[in-house]
Design a protein around this motif. Structure first.
Motif, PDB file in Angstrom:
ATOM      1  N   THR A  62      10.647   2.424  -5.079  1.00 42.94           N
ATOM      2  CA  THR A  62      10.346   1.942  -5.535  1.00 42.94           C
ATOM      3  C   THR A  62      10.063   1.701  -7.079  1.00 42.94           C
ATOM      4  O   THR A  62      10.647   1.238  -7.557  1.00 42.94           O
ATOM      5  CB  THR A  62       8.814   1.091  -5.265  1.00 42.94           C
ATOM      6  OG1 THR A  62       9.229   0.629  -3.604  1.00 42.94           O
ATOM      7  CG2 THR A  62       9.369  -0.260  -5.608  1.00 42.94           C
ATOM      8  N   ALA A  63       9.663   3.315  -7.827  1.00 45.28           N
ATOM      9  CA  ALA A  63       9.461   3.615  -8.781  1.00 45.28           C
ATOM     10  C   ALA A  63      11.139   3.326  -9.396  1.00 45.28           C
ATOM     11  O   ALA A  63      10.815   3.184 -11.008  1.00 45.28           O
ATOM     12  CB  ALA A  63       8.698   4.410  -9.083  1.00 45.28           C
ATOM     13  N   PRO A 108      14.573  -6.251 -12.129  1.00 49.51           N
ATOM     14  CA  PRO A 108      13.055  -6.971 -12.332  1.00 49.51           C
ATOM     15  C   PRO A 108      12.088  -6.799 -11.744  1.00 49.51           C
ATOM     16  O   PRO A 108      12.580  -6.425 -10.496  1.00 49.51           O
ATOM     17  CB  PRO A 108      13.912  -8.075 -12.722  1.00 49.51           C
ATOM     18  CG  PRO A 108      15.359  -8.884 -11.887  1.00 49.51           C
ATOM     19  CD  PRO A 108      15.668  -6.928 -12.233  1.00 49.51           C
ATOM     20  N   LEU A 109      11.205  -7.329 -12.174  1.00 51.71           N
ATOM     21  CA  LEU A 109      10.327  -7.603 -11.081  1.00 51.71           C
ATOM     22  C   LEU A 109       9.982  -7.575  -9.211  1.00 51.71           C
ATOM     23  O   LEU A 109       9.904  -6.887  -9.028  1.00 51.71           O
ATOM     24  CB  LEU A 109       8.831  -7.827 -11.683  1.00 51.71           C
ATOM     25  CG  LEU A 109       7.338  -8.107 -10.846  1.00 51.71           C
ATOM     26  CD1 LEU A 109       6.859  -6.745 -10.847  1.00 51.71           C
ATOM     27  CD2 LEU A 109       6.750  -8.906 -11.846  1.00 51.71           C
ATOM     28  N   LEU A 110      10.834  -8.754  -9.461  1.00 53.72           N
ATOM     29  CA  LEU A 110      10.864  -9.095  -8.717  1.00 53.72           C
ATOM     30  C   LEU A 110      11.828  -8.216  -7.698  1.00 53.72           C
ATOM     31  O   LEU A 110      11.628  -8.420  -6.147  1.00 53.72           O
ATOM     32  CB  LEU A 110      11.616 -10.534  -8.390  1.00 53.72           C
ATOM     33  CG  LEU A 110      11.588 -11.876  -6.801  1.00 53.72           C
ATOM     34  CD1 LEU A 110      10.084 -11.831  -5.813  1.00 53.72           C
ATOM     35  CD2 LEU A 110      12.095 -13.105  -6.764  1.00 53.72           C
ATOM     36  N   ALA A 111      12.890  -8.310  -8.283  1.00 55.24           N
ATOM     37  CA  ALA A 111      14.127  -7.235  -7.273  1.00 55.24           C
ATOM     38  C   ALA A 111      12.736  -6.346  -6.690  1.00 55.24           C
ATOM     39  O   ALA A 111      13.305  -5.841  -5.961  1.00 55.24           O
ATOM     40  CB  ALA A 111      15.448  -7.321  -7.767  1.00 55.24           C
ATOM     41  N   THR A 112      12.577  -5.716  -7.796  1.00 56.38           N
ATOM     42  CA  THR A 112      11.635  -4.147  -7.546  1.00 56.38           C
ATOM     43  C   THR A 112      10.369  -4.728  -6.140  1.00 56.38           C
ATOM     44  O   THR A 112      10.558  -3.286  -5.569  1.00 56.38           O
ATOM     45  CB  THR A 112      11.179  -3.802  -8.526  1.00 56.38           C
ATOM     46  OG1 THR A 112      11.838  -3.591  -9.742  1.00 56.38           O
ATOM     47  CG2 THR A 112      10.032  -2.093  -8.349  1.00 56.38           C
ATOM     48  N   ILE A 113       9.718  -5.861  -5.761  1.00 53.23           N
ATOM     49  CA  ILE A 113       9.076  -5.624  -5.388  1.00 53.23           C
ATOM     50  C   ILE A 113      10.306  -5.769  -3.730  1.00 53.23           C
ATOM     51  O   ILE A 113       9.632  -5.028  -2.646  1.00 53.23           O
ATOM     52  CB  ILE A 113       8.099  -6.848  -5.505  1.00 53.23           C
ATOM     53  CG1 ILE A 113       7.148  -6.689  -6.428  1.00 53.23           C
ATOM     54  CG2 ILE A 113       7.003  -7.219  -3.910  1.00 53.23           C
ATOM     55  CD1 ILE A 113       7.062  -7.736  -6.795  1.00 53.23           C
TER      56      ILE A 113
END
Length: 99
Positions: free
Chosen positions: A72-73, A80-85
């Protein structure tokens, strides 16, 4: 259980000080003009707090969570944030099933 006056006074005083500290931060932050290194330091506070909350949990729960945190890091630098989550959730689910 009984509350004596010094204990109740200490609790009330701590509540007042905590509230005033939080409110003072809102008033002072609007008046600060930050440039250069000070601005960079203030911009680094939210990620530092987030890492300090997440890292102990990720590193003490097991290998699947630790590896998923690393994945995840890496994704956070590129997505972007949503894709990272989504990558973080998917990786922990897959790794928990594999390990």
């Amino acid at each position: 259980m009984t509350l004596d006056t010094p204990t109740l006074s200490a609790i009330a005083a701590m509540a007042v000080v905590t509230y005033l500290t939080r409110i003072a931060g809102l008033f002072v932050a609007d008046r600060l003009v930050l440039t250069g290194r000070a601005k960079a330091a203030f911009d680094a506070i939210p990620p530092a707090v987030l890492v300090s909350v997440i890292a102990p949990t990720a590193l003490t729960t097991g290998w699947a969570e630790a590896i998923a945190a690393a994945i995840t890091a890496v994704a956070a630098f590129r997505l972007p944030l949503l894709a990272t989550i989504a990558v973080g959730v998917a990786s922990v689910v897959v790794l928990r099933n594999l390990i």
